[in-house]
Design a protein around this motif. Structure first.
Motif, PDB file in Angstrom:
ATOM      1  N   GLY A 133       0.833  -1.198   0.000  1.00 11.83           N
ATOM      2  CA  GLY A 133       0.000   0.000   0.000  1.00 11.83           C
ATOM      3  C   GLY A 133       0.870   1.251   0.000  1.00 11.83           C
ATOM      4  N   VAL A 134       0.237   2.394  -0.117  1.00 12.17           N
ATOM      5  CA  VAL A 134       0.954   3.664  -0.229  1.00 12.17           C
ATOM      6  C   VAL A 134       1.855   3.910   0.980  1.00 12.17           C
ATOM      7  CG1 VAL A 134       0.660   6.166  -0.410  1.00 12.17           C
ATOM      8  CG2 VAL A 134      -0.845   4.651  -1.681  1.00 12.17           C
ATOM      9  N   PHE A 135       1.367   3.598   2.158  1.00  8.98           N
ATOM     10  CA  PHE A 135       2.130   3.844   3.381  1.00  8.98           C
ATOM     11  C   PHE A 135       2.648   2.554   4.020  1.00  8.98           C
ATOM     12  CE2 PHE A 135      -0.939   7.339   2.962  1.00  8.98           C
ATOM     13  CZ  PHE A 135      -0.038   8.396   2.815  1.00  8.98           C
ATOM     14  N   GLU A 136       2.700   1.483   3.231  1.00  6.93           N
ATOM     15  CA  GLU A 136       3.136   0.170   3.726  1.00  6.93           C
ATOM     16  C   GLU A 136       2.270  -0.323   4.881  1.00  6.93           C
ATOM     17  OE1 GLU A 136       5.542  -1.888   2.369  1.00  6.93           O
ATOM     18  OE2 GLU A 136       5.567  -0.415   0.766  1.00  6.93           O
ATOM     19  N   GLU A 137       0.986   0.078   4.863  1.00 11.76           N
ATOM     20  CA  GLU A 137       0.072  -0.299   5.938  1.00 11.76           C
ATOM     21  C   GLU A 137      -0.592  -1.649   5.721  1.00 11.76           C
ATOM     22  OE1 GLU A 137      -2.526   1.657   2.854  1.00 11.76           O
ATOM     23  OE2 GLU A 137      -0.487   1.873   3.516  1.00 11.76           O
ATOM     24  N   VAL A 138      -0.485  -2.189   4.520  1.00 13.88           N
ATOM     25  CA  VAL A 138      -1.128  -3.470   4.216  1.00 13.88           C
ATOM     26  C   VAL A 138      -0.138  -4.583   4.560  1.00 13.88           C
ATOM     27  CG1 VAL A 138      -2.188  -4.898   2.442  1.00 13.88           C
ATOM     28  CG2 VAL A 138      -2.462  -2.405   2.362  1.00 13.88           C
ATOM     29  N   ALA A 139      -0.338  -5.202   5.716  1.00 13.27           N
ATOM     30  CA  ALA A 139       0.596  -6.236   6.157  1.00 13.27           C
ATOM     31  C   ALA A 139      -0.001  -7.005   7.332  1.00 13.27           C
ATOM     32  CB  ALA A 139       1.931  -5.614   6.573  1.00 13.27           C
ATOM     33  N   THR A 140       0.542  -8.183   7.530  1.00 10.71           N
ATOM     34  CA  THR A 140       0.270  -8.949   8.740  1.00 10.71           C
ATOM     35  C   THR A 140       1.515  -8.812   9.608  1.00 10.71           C
ATOM     36  OG1 THR A 140      -1.162 -10.511   7.595  1.00 10.71           O
ATOM     37  CG2 THR A 140      -0.182 -11.246   9.674  1.00 10.71           C
ATOM     38  N   TYR A 141       1.335  -8.290  10.802  1.00  5.41           N
ATOM     39  CA  TYR A 141       2.456  -8.041  11.714  1.00  5.41           C
ATOM     40  C   TYR A 141       2.650  -9.248  12.619  1.00  5.41           C
ATOM     41  CZ  TYR A 141       2.097  -3.390   9.904  1.00  5.41           C
ATOM     42  OH  TYR A 141       2.072  -2.320   9.052  1.00  5.41           O
ATOM     43  N   LEU A 142       3.887  -9.723  12.656  1.00  7.09           N
ATOM     44  CA  LEU A 142       4.242 -10.910  13.423  1.00  7.09           C
ATOM     45  C   LEU A 142       5.432 -10.600  14.314  1.00  7.09           C
ATOM     46  CD1 LEU A 142       4.153 -13.345  10.380  1.00  7.09           C
ATOM     47  CD2 LEU A 142       2.402 -13.108  12.135  1.00  7.09           C
ATOM     48  N   PRO A 143       5.662 -11.401  15.341  1.00  5.74           N
ATOM     49  CA  PRO A 143       6.864 -11.191  16.141  1.00  5.74           C
ATOM     50  C   PRO A 143       8.101 -11.311  15.253  1.00  5.74           C
ATOM     51  CG  PRO A 143       5.389 -12.740  17.215  1.00  5.74           C
ATOM     52  CD  PRO A 143       4.845 -12.501  15.838  1.00  5.74           C
ATOM     53  N   GLY A 144       8.916 -10.294  15.250  1.00  5.76           N
ATOM     54  CA  GLY A 144      10.152 -10.335  14.480  1.00  5.76           C
ATOM     55  C   GLY A 144      10.005  -9.955  13.020  1.00  5.76           C
ATOM     56  N   GLY A 145       8.846  -9.517  12.590  1.00  9.21           N
ATOM     57  CA  GLY A 145       8.706  -9.124  11.195  1.00  9.21           C
ATOM     58  C   GLY A 145       7.262  -8.962  10.779  1.00  9.21           C
ATOM     59  N   ARG A 146       7.083  -8.843   9.474  1.00  7.95           N
ATOM     60  CA  ARG A 146       5.739  -8.700   8.939  1.00  7.95           C
ATOM     61  C   ARG A 146       5.672  -9.296   7.549  1.00  7.95           C
ATOM     62  NH1 ARG A 146       4.679  -2.635   7.180  1.00  7.95           N
ATOM     63  NH2 ARG A 146       6.266  -2.504   5.581  1.00  7.95           N
ATOM     64  N   VAL A 147       4.472  -9.595   7.114  1.00 11.71           N
ATOM     65  CA  VAL A 147       4.247 -10.123   5.772  1.00 11.71           C
ATOM     66  C   VAL A 147       3.498  -9.034   5.007  1.00 11.71           C
ATOM     67  CG1 VAL A 147       3.243 -11.965   4.391  1.00 11.71           C
ATOM     68  CG2 VAL A 147       4.171 -12.476   6.660  1.00 11.71           C
ATOM     69  N   THR A 148       4.210  -8.364   4.126  1.00  9.62           N
ATOM     70  CA  THR A 148       3.647  -7.257   3.367  1.00  9.62           C
ATOM     71  C   THR A 148       2.659  -7.768   2.328  1.00  9.62           C
ATOM     72  OG1 THR A 148       5.654  -5.972   3.682  1.00  9.62           O
ATOM     73  CG2 THR A 148       4.256  -5.324   1.848  1.00  9.62           C
ATOM     74  N   GLY A 149       1.542  -7.049   2.190  1.00  9.08           N
ATOM     75  CA  GLY A 149       0.559  -7.355   1.158  1.00  9.08           C
ATOM     76  C   GLY A 149      -0.494  -8.372   1.527  1.00  9.08           C
ATOM     77  N   VAL A 150      -0.440  -8.903   2.741  1.00 11.64           N
ATOM     78  CA  VAL A 150      -1.403  -9.929   3.187  1.00 11.64           C
ATOM     79  C   VAL A 150      -2.026  -9.468   4.503  1.00 11.64           C
ATOM     80  CG1 VAL A 150      -1.694 -12.325   3.945  1.00 11.64           C
ATOM     81  CG2 VAL A 150      -0.066 -11.781   2.127  1.00 11.64           C
ATOM     82  N   VAL A 151      -3.352  -9.371   4.512  1.00 13.72           N
ATOM     83  CA  VAL A 151      -4.077  -9.058   5.743  1.00 13.72           C
ATOM     84  C   VAL A 151      -5.117 -10.146   5.945  1.00 13.72           C
ATOM     85  CG1 VAL A 151      -5.565  -7.406   6.940  1.00 13.72           C
ATOM     86  CG2 VAL A 151      -3.747  -6.575   5.427  1.00 13.72           C
TER      87      VAL A 151
END
Length: 124
Positions: A58-76
């Motif tokens: 997304g425009v502000f990198e807000e589209v993600a699944t947040y996990l301990p130690g990182g995130r998966v961009t583009g997946v909610v």
């Protein structure tokens, strides 16, 4: 007479922290992570679809699944739906790629899935 030290009526910041949670304790509220594919597994399945060149945050990198130690961009992943944001090769049928991604994610999760094409790439 005013003082700068905390009193019993005004607890310090450490007294306002939530209590520690035992990770091995049962989950009485039913808030444990759902079983099924993880966001990373879904991301791998989506990027394996012919025509998908990547996931997009997304425009502000807000589209993600947040996990301990990182995130998966583009997946909610929600309780009732999934949302996938992709980048597609312009040489492919954009609607067809989006439909295949939707089908793959719905088959994996059992959730209705909204796919957004955020960008296209042109291979030269």
């Amino acid at each position: 007479m005013a003082t700068d030290s905390p009193s019993a009526a005004d607890p310090g910041p450490s007294d306002r922290l939530p209590p520690a949670v035992d990770p091995n304790a049962p989950d009485p509220a039913g808030t444990a992570a759902p079983t099924g594919p993880t966001a990373r597994q879904i991301a791998d399945a989506v990027t394996a679809v012919d025509g998908v060149t990547g996931l997009h945050g997304g425009v502000f990198e807000e589209v993600a699944t947040y996990l301990p130690g990182g995130r998966v961009t583009g997946v909610v992943l929600g309780d009732e739906a999934a949302e996938i944001h992709i980048v597609v090769d312009a040489a492919h049928d954009l609607r067809g790629v989006a439909a295949r991604v939707r089908d793959v994610v719905t088959d994996l999760t059992g959730l209705p899935t909204m796919v957004t094409i955020e960008d296209i790439t042109i291979r030269g």
